[in-house]
Design an enzyme around this catalytic site. Structure first.
Site, short mmCIF file in Angstrom:
data_model
loop_
_atom_site.label_atom_id
_atom_site.label_comp_id
_atom_site.label_asym_id
_atom_site.label_seq_id
_atom_site.Cartn_x
_atom_site.Cartn_y
_atom_site.Cartn_z
N PRO A 11 0.80 -1.24 0.00
CG PRO A 11 -0.67 -1.51 1.78
CD PRO A 11 0.65 -1.97 1.26
CB SER A 12 4.38 1.96 0.81
OG SER A 12 5.34 2.92 0.43
N PRO A 13 2.70 4.41 -1.00
CG PRO A 13 1.39 6.34 -0.74
CD PRO A 13 2.01 5.21 0.04
NE ARG A 16 -0.13 3.25 -4.25
CZ ARG A 16 -0.80 4.11 -3.46
NH1 ARG A 16 -0.94 3.87 -2.17
NH2 ARG A 16 -1.33 5.20 -3.96
#
Length: 224
Positions: A11-13, A16
């Site tokens: 989920p870490s931007p 990603r």
């Protein structure tokens, strides 16, 4: 040649953005999830590799990098079939670098300043930090006026990192209606990235992170 190892959390931007670029480059990572909520990033072997113990961290045959935007630049230089994503034209690259730094030091920084204290420790939202965040989105809107993309006449890693940040703001529910250039650019970038598993790697994960935030908001809101 062995595959680069990417230590990440889906989920870490910043993580990603690396996964999206790898898909664009046709690059396969050896993926290793590090659960920061369980403190796995503080294990001695991880700290020995990255003393800042942050994600993403990449190890490419002994070259250890962290800071996602530095990793993006390296991956294009090392594995890109052309310089399209990170142009070698010095003036265009200067604009790409400036946008990368704007995202790192201003836009994404202000996103984390506003949302993350609530998401991770249940702190109340700070309207002053929200004002600083919307100020930064306004600056991006001005940057994008008259432009199809953020730095060049085509999609670059500047668009990639900014896309991840702005799509996360959208998922968090920040009102983007006042920023017409940002909204048009956002849809253009999403369309560009659709063939590269955009929804799986970024869109769905942005919603997952937003759901975590909203759950904390519900917990911190007293019932009446």
């Amino acid at each position: 040649m062995t595959a680069p190892v990417l230590y990440y959390l889906p989920p870490s931007p910043p993580c990603r953005s690396i996964l999206l670029l790898a898909k664009m480059l046709g690059l396969e990572f050896e993926l290793k999830i590090v659960n920061i909520l369980e403190g796995e990033q503080l294990k001695p072997e991880f700290v020995a590799m990255n003393p800042q113990h942050c994600l993403p961290t990449m190890n490419d045959e002994g070259l250890v990098l962290w800071e996602s935007r530095a990793i993006l630049s390296y991956l294009v230089a090392a594995y890109g079939k052309s310089d399209e994503l990170y142009p070698t034209d010095i003036r265009v690259r200067a604009l790409v670098d400036q946008r990368l730094q704007f995202d790192l030091g201003t836009l994404y920084q202000r996103l984390t300043d506003y949302y993350f204290p609530t998401m991770f420790i249940g702190a109340p939202l700070d309207e002053g930090k929200r004002a600083r965040l919307t100020e930064a989105v306004g600056w991006l809107n001005v940057i994008l006026e008259g432009r199809e993309f953020a730095a060049a006449d085509h999609f670059t890693i500047a668009d990639l990192t900014l896309l991840v940040t702005v799509s996360q703001l959208e998922a968090f529910g920040l009102e983007l209606k006042p920023y017409k250039h940002v909204r048009a650019w956002l849809e253009r970038c999403k369309e560009h990235m659709t063939p590269y598993d955009y929804e799986e790697l970024n869109g769905s994960k942005a919603i997952l992170l937003a759901d975590m935030f909203k759950a904390k908001m519900n917990l911190s809101t007293p019932s009446t």
